[in-house]
Design a protein around this motif. Structure first.
Motif, mmCIF file in Angstrom:
data_model
loop_
_atom_site.group_PDB
_atom_site.id
_atom_site.type_symbol
_atom_site.label_atom_id
_atom_site.label_comp_id
_atom_site.label_asym_id
_atom_site.label_seq_id
_atom_site.Cartn_x
_atom_site.Cartn_y
_atom_site.Cartn_z
ATOM 1 N N PHE A 30 0.838 -1.206 0.000
ATOM 2 C CA PHE A 30 0.000 0.000 0.000
ATOM 3 C C PHE A 30 0.873 1.257 0.000
ATOM 4 O O PHE A 30 1.833 1.377 0.765
ATOM 5 C CB PHE A 30 -0.907 -0.010 1.224
ATOM 6 C CG PHE A 30 -1.676 1.267 1.401
ATOM 7 C CD1 PHE A 30 -1.145 2.334 2.122
ATOM 8 C CD2 PHE A 30 -2.932 1.416 0.849
ATOM 9 C CE1 PHE A 30 -1.854 3.518 2.289
ATOM 10 C CE2 PHE A 30 -3.650 2.589 1.005
ATOM 11 C CZ PHE A 30 -3.110 3.648 1.726
ATOM 12 N N ARG A 31 0.497 2.223 -0.849
ATOM 13 C CA ARG A 31 1.224 3.505 -0.880
ATOM 14 C C ARG A 31 0.289 4.662 -0.544
ATOM 15 O O ARG A 31 0.628 5.539 0.234
ATOM 16 C CB ARG A 31 1.853 3.742 -2.254
ATOM 17 C CG ARG A 31 2.943 2.751 -2.596
ATOM 18 C CD ARG A 31 4.191 2.994 -1.754
ATOM 19 N NE ARG A 31 5.286 2.105 -2.132
ATOM 20 C CZ ARG A 31 5.538 0.969 -1.502
ATOM 21 N NH1 ARG A 31 4.806 0.584 -0.477
ATOM 22 N NH2 ARG A 31 6.563 0.227 -1.905
ATOM 23 N N SER A 32 -0.885 4.679 -1.181
ATOM 24 C CA SER A 32 -1.817 5.778 -0.943
ATOM 25 C C SER A 32 -3.199 5.374 -1.432
ATOM 26 O O SER A 32 -3.341 4.415 -2.180
ATOM 27 C CB SER A 32 -1.359 7.049 -1.655
ATOM 28 O OG SER A 32 -1.231 6.818 -3.054
ATOM 29 N N LEU A 33 -4.201 6.132 -0.968
ATOM 30 C CA LEU A 33 -5.588 5.889 -1.366
ATOM 31 C C LEU A 33 -6.131 7.168 -1.964
ATOM 32 O O LEU A 33 -5.910 8.264 -1.420
ATOM 33 C CB LEU A 33 -6.409 5.442 -0.157
ATOM 34 C CG LEU A 33 -7.858 5.041 -0.409
ATOM 35 C CD1 LEU A 33 -8.266 3.901 0.523
ATOM 36 C CD2 LEU A 33 -8.821 6.199 -0.275
ATOM 37 N N MET A 48 -6.123 12.600 -2.048
ATOM 38 C CA MET A 48 -5.147 11.527 -1.902
ATOM 39 C C MET A 48 -4.806 11.430 -0.430
ATOM 40 O O MET A 48 -4.483 12.448 0.210
ATOM 41 C CB MET A 48 -3.887 11.795 -2.713
ATOM 42 C CG MET A 48 -2.817 10.728 -2.512
ATOM 43 S SD MET A 48 -1.279 11.067 -3.381
ATOM 44 C CE MET A 48 -1.671 10.499 -5.022
ATOM 45 N N LEU A 49 -4.856 10.222 0.128
ATOM 46 C CA LEU A 49 -4.606 10.003 1.549
ATOM 47 C C LEU A 49 -3.442 9.031 1.695
ATOM 48 O O LEU A 49 -3.429 7.965 1.058
ATOM 49 C CB LEU A 49 -5.855 9.417 2.216
ATOM 50 C CG LEU A 49 -7.123 10.249 2.067
ATOM 51 C CD1 LEU A 49 -8.367 9.399 2.216
ATOM 52 C CD2 LEU A 49 -7.118 11.360 3.102
ATOM 53 N N THR A 50 -2.504 9.407 2.530
ATOM 54 C CA THR A 50 -1.373 8.509 2.756
ATOM 55 C C THR A 50 -1.177 8.183 4.230
ATOM 56 O O THR A 50 -0.593 7.165 4.562
ATOM 57 C CB THR A 50 -0.066 9.127 2.216
ATOM 58 O OG1 THR A 50 0.101 10.426 2.798
ATOM 59 C CG2 THR A 50 -0.109 9.264 0.696
ATOM 60 N N CYS A 89 -13.048 4.898 -5.472
ATOM 61 C CA CYS A 89 -11.938 4.772 -4.538
ATOM 62 C C CYS A 89 -10.858 3.949 -5.235
ATOM 63 O O CYS A 89 -11.162 2.966 -5.935
ATOM 64 C CB CYS A 89 -12.408 4.075 -3.270
ATOM 65 S SG CYS A 89 -11.124 3.699 -2.080
ATOM 66 N N ALA A 90 -9.610 4.339 -5.085
ATOM 67 C CA ALA A 90 -8.515 3.604 -5.727
ATOM 68 C C ALA A 90 -7.307 3.610 -4.804
ATOM 69 O O ALA A 90 -7.078 4.581 -4.067
ATOM 70 C CB ALA A 90 -8.159 4.242 -7.071
#
Lengths: 111, 114
Positions: A30-33, A48-50, A89-90
């Motif tokens: 996982f890197r970001s959502l 973008m959420l990290t 959502c990605a």
């Protein structure tokens, strides 16, 4: 297998309501959502959420990530008919490090 | 403002035809992507490219090929179109370091193969 699951798949509300859209993920590396809004055409970027627990806000929209429980929520307050769209959502991750998309939540806001 | 354009909004082709979908971005982005979007399946990555003349397979490359001869242009090719390739095709671009930057999408091409 990497996956991103959004719920509900569709939602009908009335103007002025508050809605919460959910996104859970099981993604390696996982890197970001990311959240996107898609009306009739191109998805447009929202957030973008990290990092866990840090709320991102833009007007009536806000989003937060929980990396321990592997989910994110997108809140929309005081909904308007112009909020009607599919919300995507990605997650960046997986073996190739590309975006893995959920199937989207279709939001309909009735006047 | 980032602009990603696609050559056609709507396209109707016959089974067996060769189909070219063109995508152009004007922000000097290194990364370009082709997705298809189908009801109930969401967006699925077909091919992507991190540089000119470079391509990588995504999740569903079968039946497709791509070409990137110039940095700003990324083409998706259906060598012999089939009815199961009827779909919405979306192109996207982003800066290098793909996991750090959002992808910008074009308006989509709705392809119907009859």
């Amino acid at each position: 297998e990497d996956k991103v699951v959004q719920s509900p798949l569709s939602l009908v509300v009335h103007e002025g309501d508050t809605v919460t859209l959910n996104c859970s993920y099981e993604v390696t590396n996982f890197r970001s959502l990311l959240w996107y809004k898609q009306e009739k055409k191109a998805p447009t970027f929202l957030f973008m959420l990290t990092s866990s627990g840090i709320e991102k806000k833009s007007g009536r929209l806000s989003s937060i990530l929980d990396k321990k429980e592997l989910f994110s929520i997108l809140n929309i307050t005081a909904t308007q008919t112009g909020d009607s769209a599919v919300y995507l959502c990605a997650v960046y991750g997986g073996s190739q490090g590309n975006l893995i998309f959920g199937k989207g939540t279709k939001l309909s806001v009735k006047p | 403002d980032v602009k990603v354009t696609q050559s056609s909004r709507y396209l109707v082709k016959r089974t067996g035809e060769k189909v070219f979908l063109e995508c152009v971005q004007d922000m000097d982005h290194e990364n370009m992507f082709w997705y298809r979007q189908d009801p109930g399946l969401g967006l699925r990555l077909i091919y992507f490219s991190y540089d000119v003349k470079m391509k990588e397979k995504g999740d569903i490359p079968e039946g497709y090929s791509v070409s990137r001869e110039k940095k700003e242009r990324f083409s998706l090719i259906l060598e012999s179109a089939s009815t199961n390739q009827t779909s919405m095709y979306l192109c996207a671009s982003s800066l290098l370091g793909a996991q750090s930057y959002e992808q910008y999408f074009g308006p989509g091409t709705r392809l119907t193969v009859t």
